[in-house]
Write a protein that holds these residues in place. Structure first.
Motif, PDB file in Angstrom:
ATOM      1  N   TYR A  84       0.706  -1.186  -0.012  1.00  0.00           N
ATOM      2  CA  TYR A  84      -0.046   0.055   0.119  1.00  0.00           C
ATOM      3  C   TYR A  84       0.943   1.294   0.147  1.00  0.00           C
ATOM      4  CZ  TYR A  84       0.877   0.831   4.973  1.00  0.00           C
ATOM      5  OH  TYR A  84       1.569   1.058   5.970  1.00  0.00           O
ATOM      6  N   GLN A  85       2.046   1.391   0.563  1.00  0.00           N
ATOM      7  CA  GLN A  85       2.910   2.347   0.564  1.00  0.00           C
ATOM      8  C   GLN A  85       3.587   2.562  -0.703  1.00  0.00           C
ATOM      9  OE1 GLN A  85       5.524   3.458   3.684  1.00  0.00           O
ATOM     10  NE2 GLN A  85       4.094   3.101   5.186  1.00  0.00           N
ATOM     11  N   GLY A 131     -10.127  -4.300   7.480  1.00  0.00           N
ATOM     12  CA  GLY A 131      -8.827  -5.345   8.125  1.00  0.00           C
ATOM     13  C   GLY A 131      -7.800  -3.933   7.864  1.00  0.00           C
ATOM     14  N   PRO A 132      -6.413  -4.540   8.132  1.00  0.00           N
ATOM     15  CA  PRO A 132      -5.195  -3.773   8.300  1.00  0.00           C
ATOM     16  C   PRO A 132      -5.046  -3.063   6.706  1.00  0.00           C
ATOM     17  CG  PRO A 132      -4.894  -5.906   9.411  1.00  0.00           C
ATOM     18  CD  PRO A 132      -6.090  -6.166   8.779  1.00  0.00           C
ATOM     19  N   THR A 133      -5.178  -3.947   5.530  1.00  0.00           N
ATOM     20  CA  THR A 133      -4.892  -3.331   4.380  1.00  0.00           C
ATOM     21  C   THR A 133      -6.007  -2.380   4.167  1.00  0.00           C
ATOM     22  OG1 THR A 133      -4.275  -5.498   3.693  1.00  0.00           O
ATOM     23  CG2 THR A 133      -4.463  -4.019   1.932  1.00  0.00           C
ATOM     24  N   GLY A 134      -7.235  -2.371   4.537  1.00  0.00           N
ATOM     25  CA  GLY A 134      -8.180  -1.611   3.967  1.00  0.00           C
ATOM     26  C   GLY A 134      -7.945  -0.179   4.722  1.00  0.00           C
ATOM     27  N   VAL A 135      -7.640  -0.461   6.123  1.00  0.00           N
ATOM     28  CA  VAL A 135      -7.638   0.716   7.207  1.00  0.00           C
ATOM     29  C   VAL A 135      -6.140   1.652   6.478  1.00  0.00           C
ATOM     30  CG1 VAL A 135      -6.886   1.349   9.422  1.00  0.00           C
ATOM     31  CG2 VAL A 135      -8.651  -0.242   9.012  1.00  0.00           C
ATOM     32  N   GLU A 136      -5.067   0.748   6.017  1.00  0.00           N
ATOM     33  CA  GLU A 136      -3.903   1.551   5.802  1.00  0.00           C
ATOM     34  C   GLU A 136      -4.001   2.201   4.672  1.00  0.00           C
ATOM     35  OE1 GLU A 136      -0.708  -1.673   7.763  1.00  0.00           O
ATOM     36  OE2 GLU A 136      -1.632  -2.252   5.980  1.00  0.00           O
ATOM     37  N   LEU A 137      -4.563   1.639   3.553  1.00  0.00           N
ATOM     38  CA  LEU A 137      -5.174   2.353   2.333  1.00  0.00           C
ATOM     39  C   LEU A 137      -5.894   3.354   2.584  1.00  0.00           C
ATOM     40  CD1 LEU A 137      -5.859  -0.329  -0.281  1.00  0.00           C
ATOM     41  CD2 LEU A 137      -4.264   1.423  -0.508  1.00  0.00           C
ATOM     42  N   ALA A 138      -6.998   3.314   3.404  1.00  0.00           N
ATOM     43  CA  ALA A 138      -7.923   4.515   3.509  1.00  0.00           C
ATOM     44  C   ALA A 138      -7.070   5.697   4.410  1.00  0.00           C
ATOM     45  CB  ALA A 138      -8.895   4.055   4.693  1.00  0.00           C
ATOM     46  N   ALA A 145      -0.614  -2.396  12.424  1.00  0.00           N
ATOM     47  CA  ALA A 145      -1.272  -1.646  11.354  1.00  0.00           C
ATOM     48  C   ALA A 145      -0.858  -0.375  11.301  1.00  0.00           C
ATOM     49  CB  ALA A 145      -2.778  -1.626  11.405  1.00  0.00           C
ATOM     50  N   TYR A 146      -0.663   0.349  10.213  1.00  0.00           N
ATOM     51  CA  TYR A 146      -0.233   1.688  10.009  1.00  0.00           C
ATOM     52  C   TYR A 146      -1.486   2.455   9.623  1.00  0.00           C
ATOM     53  CZ  TYR A 146       2.652   5.807   8.200  1.00  0.00           C
ATOM     54  OH  TYR A 146       3.102   7.075   7.847  1.00  0.00           O
ATOM     55  N   ILE A 147      -1.756   3.505  10.178  1.00  0.00           N
ATOM     56  CA  ILE A 147      -2.934   4.395   9.663  1.00  0.00           C
ATOM     57  C   ILE A 147      -2.450   5.603   8.840  1.00  0.00           C
ATOM     58  CG2 ILE A 147      -4.988   5.312  10.573  1.00  0.00           C
ATOM     59  CD1 ILE A 147      -4.857   3.596  12.714  1.00  0.00           C
ATOM     60  N   SER A 148      -1.552   6.557   9.782  1.00  0.00           N
ATOM     61  CA  SER A 148      -1.030   7.688   9.166  1.00  0.00           C
ATOM     62  C   SER A 148       0.267   8.168   9.898  1.00  0.00           C
ATOM     63  CB  SER A 148      -2.362   8.730   9.304  1.00  0.00           C
ATOM     64  OG  SER A 148      -2.328   9.122  10.694  1.00  0.00           O
ATOM     65  N   ARG A 149       0.802   9.323   9.507  1.00  0.00           N
ATOM     66  CA  ARG A 149       2.017   9.640  10.029  1.00  0.00           C
ATOM     67  C   ARG A 149       1.873   9.818  11.706  1.00  0.00           C
ATOM     68  NH1 ARG A 149       4.785  15.073  10.362  1.00  0.00           N
ATOM     69  NH2 ARG A 149       2.708  15.947  10.090  1.00  0.00           N
ATOM     70  N   GLY A 150       2.673   9.081  12.698  1.00  0.00           N
ATOM     71  CA  GLY A 150       2.632   9.407  13.829  1.00  0.00           C
ATOM     72  C   GLY A 150       1.493   8.375  14.509  1.00  0.00           C
ATOM     73  N   HIS A 151       0.863   7.514  13.403  1.00  0.00           N
ATOM     74  CA  HIS A 151      -0.395   6.844  14.256  1.00  0.00           C
ATOM     75  C   HIS A 151      -0.103   5.320  13.680  1.00  0.00           C
ATOM     76  CE1 HIS A 151      -2.380  10.102  16.259  1.00  0.00           C
ATOM     77  NE2 HIS A 151      -2.146  10.784  15.032  1.00  0.00           N
ATOM     78  N   ALA A 152      -0.052   4.426  14.594  1.00  0.00           N
ATOM     79  CA  ALA A 152       0.030   2.933  14.081  1.00  0.00           C
ATOM     80  C   ALA A 152      -0.388   2.252  15.473  1.00  0.00           C
ATOM     81  CB  ALA A 152       1.554   2.464  13.527  1.00  0.00           C
TER      82      ALA A 152
END
Length: 455
Positions: A47-48, A171-178, A361-368
């Motif tokens: 996703y990155q 799931g993790p992939t969907g959350v990370e992409l969003a 799961a990585y969500i955004s900068r500074g948030h995982a």
């Protein structure tokens, strides 16, 4: 068995296949690793690549290069298509549709899973999954291309549809992409357009459950929900996707009620997985039981019942509710290598024991988020721990160094260094590789009856 060294044939160069091949390096066996792309892809970071933070080269590496130090390991490009368990022979297809055969004494099936569309294969044309490098590049083209299209349109419904992104699967992939799409819109692209405001981009996350990341502890799922909400990601839980079209998506509440239609020119699919066709074929000819997703039932040592020479590892294992994560594949590959070595030494095999190393799961900068046993981290601490873990498992020192550099650049300047995308045009009427024909515009035009790749 052959008269010479034991012939170990590994199908798939993912985490399981790669770790198995590396651990058998230097052993008194002849190892052949067959892969349809001839490269190892670090799937957790696809996703990155799709969102422009990392390049293809940073999340993948040539299997031939990776395994060059092991002189007893041969890497071949090909796609498994037929298995003869009696003769212990596999038929593989080259990219030009010709075939060749490989004999084995030990077979390791590590071909992984593909995206599942739950009986609606026609959705794949408009909603790509996130399993391969091709998927990542296709999504990159759709994401950045959507903003470019919106820039050329006047205010109104057409522009709004191009600035609406639908992600299926919480799931993790969907959350990370969003999360990454919203971060991309609000940071990297915020000041680069004149007619549109990228921060107006609407990201909608759909899932059939009651919350995102339902495999995580409740307090972490609540934090993930809050972070996504602050980012501006709309979350529509408890719905089934019933239609995907080039101009939108339709969902139906699981609890009943009227269907809801959303105008969105970009739909991304992360809602489920299923076995690739070869895995289903292998299970059939081996007489193995499978579950609804095609996972193969195995013995305690990961062998197929009645076939002690055939191992199944990774996502395909249908036993003990083993998770479809990289750690399970890695440990499975190491376990099979240990079994082969014990066979050579005349020792009994040991049962497979999976050690849960946690989820992240990585969500955004500074948030995982990171969950490992009693340890639960979120925010900056979770973000740092997430980065350390992913760097540790990347193949190649150069990949690690360049990835860290790209992450630091993204943190410091909010830019994304790998945003280049291509439109997929070609000068020939057909792709030279038969299994890539489905990506050609002429093939796509055929709709759901167009030829599909076999795995």
């Amino acid at each position: 068995m052959s008269d010479g060294p034991t012939r170990v044939l590994i199908l798939g160069g993912g985490f399981g296949g790669l770790f198995c091949a590396r651990r058998l390096g230097g052993a008194d066996v002849e190892v052949t690793l067959l892969d349809r792309a001839a490269c190892h892809v670090f799937q957790p970071l696809l996703y990155q690549c799709a969102t422009g933070t990392l390049s293809i080269g940073q999340i993948s590496r040539s299997l031939r290069e990776e395994l060059a130090p092991h002189r007893n390991v041969t890497t071949l490009l090909g796609q498994a298509c037929d298995l003869d368990p009696e003769a212990r022979r596999l038929t593989a297809r080259r990219p030009d549709d010709t075939t060749f055969t490989l004999d084995y004494d030990v077979l390791v099936i590590a071909v992984g899973m593909r995206q599942a569309y739950f009986g609606h294969e026609e959705f794949a044309q408009w909603a790509p999954g996130m399993k391969t490098l091709d998927d990542a590049l296709s999504i990159r083209r759709r994401l950045y291309g959507a903003f470019e299209m919106a820039e050329t349109l006047p205010p109104g419904p057409d522009r709004d549809a191009w600035l609406t992104f639908a992600v299926t699967g919480g799931g993790p992939t969907g959350v990370e992409l969003a999360g990454q799409i919203r971060e991309m819109a609000t940071r990297a692209l915020a000041n680069e357009f004149h007619s549109i405001n990228p921060e107006d981009a609407r990201v909608i996350l759909f899932d059939g459950g009651t919350c995102v990341l339902k495999s995580f502890a409740p307090d972490l799922t609540h934090k993930a929900t809050d972070i996504l909400t602050r980012l501006g990601v709309e979350q529509r839980m408890g719905v089934h996707v019933t239609d995907v079209r080039p101009d939108g998506i339709t969902v139906t509440p699981k609890s009943g009620g009227a269907a809801e239609t959303y105008a969105a020119r970009t739909v991304l699919w992360t809602a489920g997985v299923e076995a690739v066709p070869f895995a289903r074929h292998a299970a059939e000819v081996l007489g193995a039981n499978t579950d609804g997703a095609g996972r193969i039932a195995v013995e305690a040592d990961l062998t197929v019942p009645g076939h002690p020479e055939v191992f199944v590892i990774g996502d395909l294992v249908g036993r003990d509710h083993l998770p479809g994560v990289a750690e399970n594949a890695m440990q499975g590959g190491l376990h099979v290598a240990a079994c082969v070595r014990r066979d050579l030494a005349g020792k009994p095999r040991k049962p497979y024991r999976y050690r849960d190393l946690g989820s992240a799961a990585y969500i955004s900068r500074g948030h995982a988020l990171l969950q490992a046993g009693p340890v639960k981290l979120s925010g900056v601490l979770g973000w740092i721990a997430w980065g350390v873990i992913h760097i540790a498992f990347l193949t190649g020192v150069q990949n690690r160094a360049s990835t860290v550099t790209s992450w630091l650049a993204t943190i410091a300047r909010a830019n994304r260094t790998d945003r280049t995308f291509i439109l997929g045009a070609t000068t020939s009427p057909e792709h030279p590789y038969d299994w890539m024909k489905v990506t050609h515009p002429n093939m796509v035009a055929h709709g759901p009856d167009a030829e599909k790749p076999t795995d």
